[in-house]
Scaffold this active site. Structure first.
Site, short mmCIF file in Angstrom:
data_model
loop_
_atom_site.label_atom_id
_atom_site.label_comp_id
_atom_site.label_asym_id
_atom_site.label_seq_id
_atom_site.Cartn_x
_atom_site.Cartn_y
_atom_site.Cartn_z
N HIS A 72 0.82 -1.21 0.00
CA HIS A 72 0.00 0.00 0.00
C HIS A 72 0.85 1.27 0.00
O HIS A 72 0.67 2.17 0.82
CB HIS A 72 -1.00 -0.03 1.17
CG HIS A 72 -1.82 -1.27 1.16
ND1 HIS A 72 -2.62 -1.63 0.08
CD2 HIS A 72 -1.90 -2.31 2.02
CE1 HIS A 72 -3.18 -2.79 0.32
NE2 HIS A 72 -2.75 -3.24 1.47
N HIS A 73 1.76 1.29 -0.95
CA HIS A 73 2.64 2.44 -1.12
C HIS A 73 2.63 2.93 -2.57
O HIS A 73 3.67 3.23 -3.14
CB HIS A 73 4.07 2.08 -0.68
CG HIS A 73 4.18 1.73 0.77
ND1 HIS A 73 5.07 0.82 1.28
CD2 HIS A 73 3.47 2.18 1.85
CE1 HIS A 73 4.92 0.72 2.59
NE2 HIS A 73 3.95 1.52 2.96
N GLY A 74 1.45 2.96 -3.15
CA GLY A 74 1.33 3.42 -4.53
C GLY A 74 1.78 4.87 -4.69
O GLY A 74 1.45 5.72 -3.86
#
Lengths: 153, 524
Positions: free
Chosen positions: B459-461
């Site tokens: 979850h580090h887009g």
């Protein structure tokens, strides 16, 4: 999430088929099953209790035999909801029986499971391994119950 | 023009001035109260003469609900709260689905994340400079990192800050007593040649690292807590929640305001400067809905082109995570939420920088089956590029994500190497006491295929509005965060990162919010 595998049992295909169609005996092999209620010949409701990671809850489901080709194949459709995140799970389990030499049978299963809702966040991180082990344990219990059944006859 | 715009045009659009608190024009309108937006709103409203409007699509609950505020509730927050947006994302290898996530509440990601406070590495910032952004060198960014933090463990260290708004503490240090399982894991890691790295926030961390978190007395220190709450009383700061901005109003190429949906009605707010802080998914969505983006894509959706900008939505990158699950041989329970330490290792990296987080996970116990104990491998870079795209011109429809993670042979080679590292680690003494046979993937399985078909997101887009010079046709903003070819329009969020950092991205987003405020102040 797709899961597949085989279970080899030392019983003839006819016996294996009878066993998986007996919802009481078949469902007794499901780890964590707390309750099962037969609705009709093709449908049963159940509740499974499980603690997965930090989540502890109940999973209520209804399973229906949607395809039946005795004594070779069946497809069971299951739909359910978990009590914590209210996520919906649905999936088809296909079971194919192949008679082997020496009164043995191979049961091949293929499951395609779809999870909708927050539980899907855990997805492949936790649920896949859990589902794999649940199927493994289910297979072990099924094999033991089936083979014990035959020996006791 | 698409149907949605037809339905909401003219008759149903009311000016924001119908809302009393929104009367008048603003000097700066900030779209999105996430990690960067809250910081920018707080810093920019320090000057009472500057009138600032902060619009957030999610709610701004006061007081902050216990589910959000209590750090220990983090997993329940993800699974039970209404504050997390889920974006179904198909893996490229087999179209199976995982979910990219974003916070939909004031504070954005900082209100729902796992509270890691990890700096970008020097290699990351060097890379950004190489992409034509000299103002983002390590030397230029370090003072910003220092002023953000109040580091409880290194207050006197020249590379750390002691007086910043963000509380930072490592809940576990190597001198501290820990469980036998953690000790065994660390001992084995050291035996495999990894160094001890007490501070993860050095320029180039490697080894067994103590993890820093923004948790104070058990409470999450989101950007709402650390920044925005201190600014709420300012008369020059207007905060409106549950207001979803759907487009920017332009006069030619000059941004003059935003259109947003509030209480079921469309409204407009006027501003001298517009700053998009809506995050890696919604900032490019708003731009494209406003007619700024890839020309062919906009025409396909029936959106009139205001300014063709090929890079909007492109350059998407994230961190893929693969779980290795072993049979657990002993029961123990570490804190579920906070992994107290992590390994930083280097396997087939792009550059001279650790490219994996390896994280020890507590056992999962399910009655009736074997105990499971996973270790996760988090690849911190992406050679291939994904993209963010609109499915329609309806702003209420979530944009689509094409991840392209683990599609490059170099990335999959790195992931398999990391998985082999984990397998080797689990086989050695003394950690072997806790780790039994590998359950998933099976040793004989094709691990590359397993990784490509089961990876999840860290979850580090980032990257969908890349920062770079105008000479880079895929760049969307310049290094002072101004949108190329437009006036009075800036972007400040994860979307501007040219490359994903070798770190959790929240702290970098906070730094981007700080710098945005600097740039606007300097230009005033």
């Amino acid at each position: 999430m797709k899961l597949s595998g085989t279970i080899d049992v030392d019983v003839p295909a006819g016996k294996a088929w009878d066993f998986v169609n007996d919802i009481g005996r078949f469902s007794s092999c499901l780890p964590g099953l707390e309750k099962v209620t037969q609705i009709d010949d093709r449908t049963f409701d159940g509740i499974i209790g499980a603690t997965v990671g930090p989540i502890s809850g109940k999973f209520s489901f209804r399973s229906t035999i949607v395809e039946n080709a005795p004594p070779k194949a069946m497809v069971v459709r299951t739909e359910g909801t978990d009590s914590v995140t209210k996520s919906a799970m649905s999936g088809d389990l296909s079971l194919t029986l192949t008679e082997l030499e020496g009164n043995r049978t191979q049961m091949a299963y293929y499951a395609d499971v779809d999870i909708k809702g927050r539980l899907a966040i855990l997805g492949d991180m936790v649920l896949r391994a859990t589902a794999t082990l649940l199927l493994e344990e289910f297979s072990r219990r099924l094999k033991r119950a089936l083979e014990a059944d035959v020996k006791s006859v | 023009m698409a149907d949605w715009f037809d339905k909401t045009s003219a008759s149903s659009v009311e000016p924001l001035t119908t809302l009393r608190e929104l009367e008048g024009h603003y000097d700066v309108i900030i779209v999105g109260g996430g990690s960067a937006g809250c910081v920018a709103a707080t810093r920019l409203s320090e000057n009472p003469a500057r009138k600032v409007l902060l619009l957030e699509a999610g709610p701004d609950p006061q007081p902050i609900p216990e589910l959000v505020a209590e750090a220990a509730n983090q997993v329940r927050l993800l699974l039970e709260s209404p504050y997390v947006a889920m974006y179904p994302t198909e893996r490229n290898s087999d179209d199976s689905v995982f979910y990219s996530l974003a916070g939909r509440i004031m504070g954005g990601g900082s209100s729902v994340n796992v509270m890691s406070v990890v700096r970008p590495t020097k290699f990351d910032l060097d890379t950004w400079v190489a992409h034509g952004n000299p103002d983002w060198s390590y030397e230029r960014v370090l003072p910003v990192m220092k002023r953000i933090e109040s580091d409880q463990d290194y207050p006197d260290d020249p590379f750390h800050g002691r007086d910043g708004p963000l509380y930072v503490k490592r809940p576990f240090t190597f001198g501290m007593a820990s469980s036998a399982a953690v000790q065994a894991f660390i001992e084995r890691s050291l035996a495999m040649g990894l160094p001890l790295c007490p501070d993860l926030n050095v320029a180039n961390p490697l080894g067994v690292c103590a993890s820093p978190y923004n948790i104070k007395d058990g409470k999450r220190q989101s950007t709402v807590v650390a920044y925005l709450n201190g600014a709420r009383g300012r008369s020059n700061l207007t905060i409106i929640d549950q207001a979803q901005v759907v487009s920017i109003e332009f006069n030619g190429t000059k941004a003059e305001g935003v259109r947003c949906e509030k209480d079921g009605k469309m409204r407009t707010a006027k501003g001298r400067q517009i700053v998009l802080c809506a995050g890696v998914y919604h900032t490019p969505q708003i731009l494209m809905l406003s007619g700024v983006g890839p020309e062919e894509e906009l025409k396909r959706l029936g959106i009139p082109v205001v300014h063709a900008l090929a890079g909007v939505g492109e350059n998407y990158q994230d961190h893929p995570v693969v779980y290795m699950t072993f049979e657990g041989t002993k029961s123990f329970r570490e804190e579920w939420v906070v992994p107290r330490f992590r390994l930083l290792i280097k396997t087939n990296p792009i550059g001279d920088c650790a490219n994996f987080h390896i994280i020890m996970r507590p056992p999962t116990e399910v009655e009736g089956i074997k105990r499971m104990i996973p270790v996760s491998a988090h690849l911190l870079e992406q050679r291939s590029r994904g993209r963010l795209f609109l499915k329609s011109a309806d702003p209420r429809e979530l944009p689509g994500v094409d991840p392209q993670m683990l599609e490059d042979p170099g990335d999959i080679k790195a992931m398999v190497s990391a998985m082999e590292f984990i397998a080797e680690l689990a086989e050695g003494k003394p950690v072997k006491e806790y780790y039994g046979p590998l359950i998933q993937p099976r040793p004989a399985e094709d691990w590359a295929k397993f990784a490509r078909s089961t990876y999840d997101s860290y979850h580090h887009g980032v990257g969908t509005c890349k920062m770079g010079p105008a000479s880079d046709r895929m760049a969307v903003v310049d290094e002072r965060l101004r949108v190329h070819g437009m006036e009075n329009l800036r972007i400040a969020d994860a979307s501007v990162m040219p490359t994903v950092t070798h770190a959790n991205t929240n702290l970098t987003c906070i730094a981007i919010g700080e710098r945005l405020a600097d740039f606007i102040k300097e230009a005033a």
